[in-house]
Design an enzyme around this catalytic site. Structure first.
Site, short mmCIF file in Angstrom:
data_model
loop_
_atom_site.label_atom_id
_atom_site.label_comp_id
_atom_site.label_asym_id
_atom_site.label_seq_id
_atom_site.Cartn_x
_atom_site.Cartn_y
_atom_site.Cartn_z
N ASP A 1 0.84 -1.19 0.00
CA ASP A 1 0.00 0.00 0.00
C ASP A 1 0.88 1.25 0.00
O ASP A 1 2.02 1.23 0.47
CB ASP A 1 -0.91 0.02 1.24
CG ASP A 1 -1.90 -1.13 1.26
OD1 ASP A 1 -2.23 -1.64 0.17
OD2 ASP A 1 -2.33 -1.50 2.36
N LYS A 2 0.32 2.34 -0.50
CA LYS A 2 1.06 3.61 -0.58
C LYS A 2 1.76 3.94 0.72
O LYS A 2 2.94 4.30 0.74
CB LYS A 2 0.11 4.73 -0.97
CG LYS A 2 0.73 6.12 -0.92
CD LYS A 2 -0.30 7.21 -1.20
CE LYS A 2 0.31 8.60 -1.05
NZ LYS A 2 -0.69 9.67 -1.28
#
Length: 320
Positions: free
Chosen positions: A138-139
């Protein structure tokens, strides 16, 4: 643009009776269902030699063939974004991804991603689907991620991921004090109403997370989590399912929790921590070229280290 290739398989007993697009999503988990549906509609899929519809039901032993259309890379740009390279050879790259870096271009993030950085570092990756990216973080999750540099390595790594040969261990700080470690075996799928969110669902894909307690604080716990599967947001969803959501998680974390009597430093650190406290700490796999087991570990990022220190000082102050 990559060359056309073919995928083939037979329907196992466990998938008999399912819709074709659902069965294909289970057989080829590295390909999104929406893309599979596009390929079915575009005539790129054969079921027992004929052109099927996505809603057709499959039977045990049915032969499935996919003629994968060439991948158009669109407007992906090579951008000189700094990379923390942990390992590189002719077959693979291992990256220590910082929090805040999106892995793959998408809606709202056409540039400034890990993929753009990879194309600048190794232009030959433009010949590979997703520039060799075979799994994501995830970012706002930091840590280790492997990238293929050749098509042989890409196929090998995808196979290892499907067969759970790749070992991934994460460090997470969660809300609440866990009594002991354990295993979460709960399927994960799209949330029934919030389509950008994931949730534990009886209709989801199998997901298994093993966790152990590393350190207990007054109102939080440092845990190490080992994944058997790699579902979207898996650790974040599983920890929230246990009612121990990851600190700072903007989607599944709930309200900010500050222990009673906390000092100003801990309050500030918790208030300022604006991402999920989750870090991909260790990575292990069979090297695609040699088959030899290789392992990497990375240090805890500064923001998580500061949070751990503040939690430890708070715990010590109140135990004294």
């Amino acid at each position: 643009m990559s060359a056309e290739k073919e995928l083939s398989s037979r329907i196992p007993p466990a998938l008999a009776g399912q819709r074709l697009d659902q069965a294909l999503a289970a057989l080829f988990p590295d390909i999104t269902r929406s893309r599979l549906q596009q390929w079915i509609a575009g005539g790129h899929v054969r079921l027992n030699g004929r052109l099927p519809r996505k809603r057709d039901k499959v039977l045990e032993g049915d032969a499935v063939e996919i003629r994968v259309p060439p991948l158009v890379h669109g407007d992906w740009k090579a951008q000189p974004i700094p990379l923390e390279i942990v390992h590189e050879d002719g077959e693979i790259l291992v990256i220590d991804k910082p929090q805040g870096l999106v892995v793959h271009p998408g809606a709202g993030n056409p540039e400034g991603t890990l993929l753009n950085a990879l194309l600048s570092h190794a232009p030959e990756l433009a010949a590979l689907p997703r520039a060799g990216i075979v799994h994501r973080l995830d970012k706002d999750t930091s840590g280790l991620l492997v990238v293929a540099k050749t098509e042989r390595a890409r196929q090998n790594l995808i196979g290892q991921l499907q067969e759970h040969v790749v070992e991934r261990e994460y460090l997470a700080i969660v809300n609440g004090v866990m009594v002991a470690g354990g295993t979460v075996e709960a399927p994960i799928g799209r949330h029934h109403s919030r389509r950008t969110h994931m949730a534990v669902s009886a209709h989801g894909k199998p997901a298994v997370s093993h966790y152990r307690v590393v350190k207990k604080y007054r109102a939080h716990t440092l845990v190490q989590v080992k994944l058997e599967s790699g579902r979207t947001h898996q650790i974040r969803v599983h920890m929230a399912h246990l009612h121990y959501p990851v600190v700072g998680d903007p989607v599944y974390g709930g309200r900010l929790k500050i222990p009673a009597g906390a000092g100003e430093r801990l309050k500030k650190v918790l208030h300022d921590f604006k991402r999920q406290a989750l870090h991909a700490l260790k990575l292990s796999l069979a090297h695609p070229a040699t088959g030899k087991r290789v392992r990497w570990a990375t240090s805890v990022p500064e923001d998580m280290s500061e949070l751990m220190e503040a939690l430890a000082q708070d715990t010590k102050a109140h135990s004294d």
